[in-house]
Design an enzyme around this catalytic site. Structure first.
Site, PDB file in Angstrom:
ATOM      1  CG  HIS A 107     -48.625  -4.085 -28.257  1.00 43.29           C
ATOM      2  ND1 HIS A 107     -49.456  -3.790 -27.199  1.00 43.29           N
ATOM      3  CD2 HIS A 107     -47.575  -4.756 -27.719  1.00 43.29           C
ATOM      4  CE1 HIS A 107     -48.914  -4.247 -26.075  1.00 43.29           C
ATOM      5  NE2 HIS A 107     -47.774  -4.828 -26.370  1.00 43.29           N
ATOM      6  CE  LYS A 137     -28.597 -10.751 -58.976  1.00 42.12           C
ATOM      7  NZ  LYS A 137     -27.404 -11.448 -58.518  1.00 42.12           N
ATOM      8  CD  GLU A 176     -31.612 -15.558 -52.982  1.00 42.99           C
ATOM      9  OE1 GLU A 176     -31.040 -15.313 -51.901  1.00 42.99           O
ATOM     10  OE2 GLU A 176     -31.293 -15.013 -54.044  1.00 42.99           O
TER      11      GLU A 176
HETATM   12  O1  PA5 Z   1     -27.900 -15.685 -52.372  1.00 43.82           O
HETATM   13  C1  PA5 Z   1     -27.644 -15.224 -53.468  1.00 43.82           C
HETATM   14  O2  PA5 Z   1     -26.978 -15.854 -54.306  1.00 43.82           O
HETATM   15  C2  PA5 Z   1     -28.090 -13.821 -53.881  1.00 43.82           C
HETATM   16  O3  PA5 Z   1     -28.936 -13.255 -52.941  1.00 43.82           O
HETATM   17  C3  PA5 Z   1     -26.865 -12.931 -54.055  1.00 43.82           C
HETATM   18  O4  PA5 Z   1     -26.145 -12.916 -52.839  1.00 43.82           O
HETATM   19  C4  PA5 Z   1     -27.237 -11.493 -54.432  1.00 43.82           C
HETATM   20  O5  PA5 Z   1     -28.046 -11.480 -55.572  1.00 43.82           O
HETATM   21  C5  PA5 Z   1     -25.972 -10.674 -54.695  1.00 43.82           C
HETATM   22  O6  PA5 Z   1     -25.177 -11.297 -55.676  1.00 43.82           O
HETATM   23  P1  PA5 Z   1     -23.645 -10.945 -55.868  1.00 43.82           P
HETATM   24  O7  PA5 Z   1     -22.894 -11.275 -54.636  1.00 43.82           O
HETATM   25  O8  PA5 Z   1     -23.228 -11.777 -57.032  1.00 43.82           O
HETATM   26  O9  PA5 Z   1     -23.576  -9.468 -56.167  1.00 43.82           O
END
Ligand code: PA5
Length: 408
Positions: free
Chosen positions: A293, A399, A272
């Site tokens: 394996h 999203k 990410e």
């Molecule tokens: O790293 C990030 O920002 C994302 O992976 C969020 O953690 C994830 O989308 C969850 O978001 P939130 O904590 O706002 O529900």
């Protein structure tokens, strides 16, 4: 520093590594300047709010006394660090079972959890920085409804719900204030995947019985160690140079299944943070010796689009001895050590670049060091690449599109 890195297997020239040191020190200056957005995690371990930590540990103690099960609702950064630590680390006997909801849209998965909640004394912990992630919303509305029926009223259920979210913004914050849930804050300047050491990670870990103070100590030791930057930064440089040489995939390999979810956490952190602007290393995790394996063949002789990062735990508190047969007298770890050595030798012979990371042992203190080490590596690699390692515009896109598909 206790975590050691070995770059000999990468065949990278010392000069090439040195040539990037100036860029790395610029990246570190930016990280520590306090002026870059979403870098609150960099100094956080050195300025821990002791009163808030005490409050968190007191609430965790109460939960451990009153409940048999805590269901955490959260996804991505609001899930992964807690799950990874709970799988990896030793837990005190008073720790209770912590399970996770809101990590998919799957009815059978949630039905099983709800059946268990009906049978057991349960506390709900909902975690969302933004407060409006749909997986979390859906699971929270369902599980809260169950809590209200189980405990007889909305008010009775509210006493068993803990919310962890932003201090001011988002619907979850509004709701927590309105319904009077006990709540903790995720600092505004720390993004989801860098939030392991905020209440998002620490609270579930504490309820599960993990020594959270040792974890923070480890993190602080890494943040304040005078040579902490060398290893994390050399790892970052090696990753960057290998990417520049055309490698597209980093296979992170563990020889201990307790680290499986640390691998998931790393995939989120690296994937990410770095997968932007058509660039980035695609992170893959492998669990050895099992995956030798299956994927071992590809690693040895397949398309060379990858390099390997091997994470090794040096010391085990208990090693089981094989009592009879051809391997009699050897421990399982003797075999594991031979596997590490043999695999590295074979893959190096095949020309695969290999980075080794050695952790003294798997406990909360060294795990805290490791998390900070990996977060630093990730941020520095991103900065070397010239991308922003702290945003996630692609995730936001999905999203938005999903809301549209739902007509919202
Ligand atoms: O790293 C990030 O920002 C994302 O992976 C969020 O953690 C994830 O989308 C969850 O978001 P939130 O904590 O706002 O529900």
């Amino acid at each position: 520093m206790d975590i050691k890195i070995n770059l000999q297997g990468t065949a990278l020239a010392q000069d090439a590594i040195k040539s990037k040191k100036a860029d790395v020190s610029q990246a570190l200056d930016r990280l520590w300047s306090g002026k870059e957005e979403m870098t609150g995690w960099v100094e956080a371990p050195l300025h821990q709010d002791q009163a808030e930590l005490d409050r968190l540990l007191n609430v965790a103690d109460l939960v451990k006394q009153e409940a048999e099960l805590m269901v955490v609702i959260g996804i991505g950064g609001s899930y992964m660090s807690a799950k990874a630590a709970i799988e990896a680390l030793p837990k005190a006997e008073d720790g209770i079972d912590v399970k996770f909801a809101g990590i998919n849209f799957c009815s059978p998965y949630h039905k099983m959890l709800m059946d268990e909640m009906s049978r057991k004394e349960t506390v709900l912990c909902v975690i969302s920085k933004s407060g409006n992630t749909l997986e979390v919303r859906a699971a929270f509305d369902m599980l809260r409804d169950l809590m209200e029926r189980k405990y007889g009223s909305k008010e009775a259920a509210a006493k068993k719900i803990i919310a962890i979210t932003d201090r001011q913004s988002g619907t979850l914050r509004e709701e927590a204030n309105r319904e009077g849930y006990v709540s903790f804050e995720i600092p505004q300047d720390i993004g989801g995947r860098y939030s392991a050491m905020t209440p998002a990670g620490l609270f579930p870990m504490a309820v599960a019985g993990i020594d959270v103070r040792a974890l923070i100590e480890g993190e602080a030791a890494m943040a304040s160690s005078p040579d902490w930057d060398n290893s994390a930064c050399d790892y970052a440089i090696a990753r960057y140079l290998l990417m520049e040489q055309g490698k597209q995939v980093e296979t992170v390999e563990f020889y201990d299944p307790r680290l499986t979810y640390l691998g998931e956490w790393m995939k989120q952190l690296y994937g990410e943070s770095e997968g932007k602007e058509g660039r980035g290393l695609f992170p893959v995790t492998l669990n050895f010796s099992r995956d030798l394996h299956s994927m071992g063949q590809f690693l040895q002789q397949g398309s060379q689009i990858f390099f390997e990062t091997v994470i090794v735990i040096n010391e085990y508190e208990e090693e089981l001895v094989i009592p009879q047969g051809v391997l009699a007298g050897k421990t399982l770890e003797d075999l594991n050590r031979a596997a590490v050595k043999g695999v590295i030798a074979a893959h190096r012979k095949a020309g695969v670049p290999i980075i080794e990371i050695h952790i003294p042992k798997l406990d909360a203190y060294y795990y805290g060091q490791l998390l900070y080490f990996l977060q630093t590596t990730c941020a520095v690699t991103g900065m070397l690449m010239g991308i922003n390692p702290f945003d996630q515009p692609g995730v936001e896109d999905y999203k938005r599109e999903m809301r549209r598909a739902l007509g919202q």
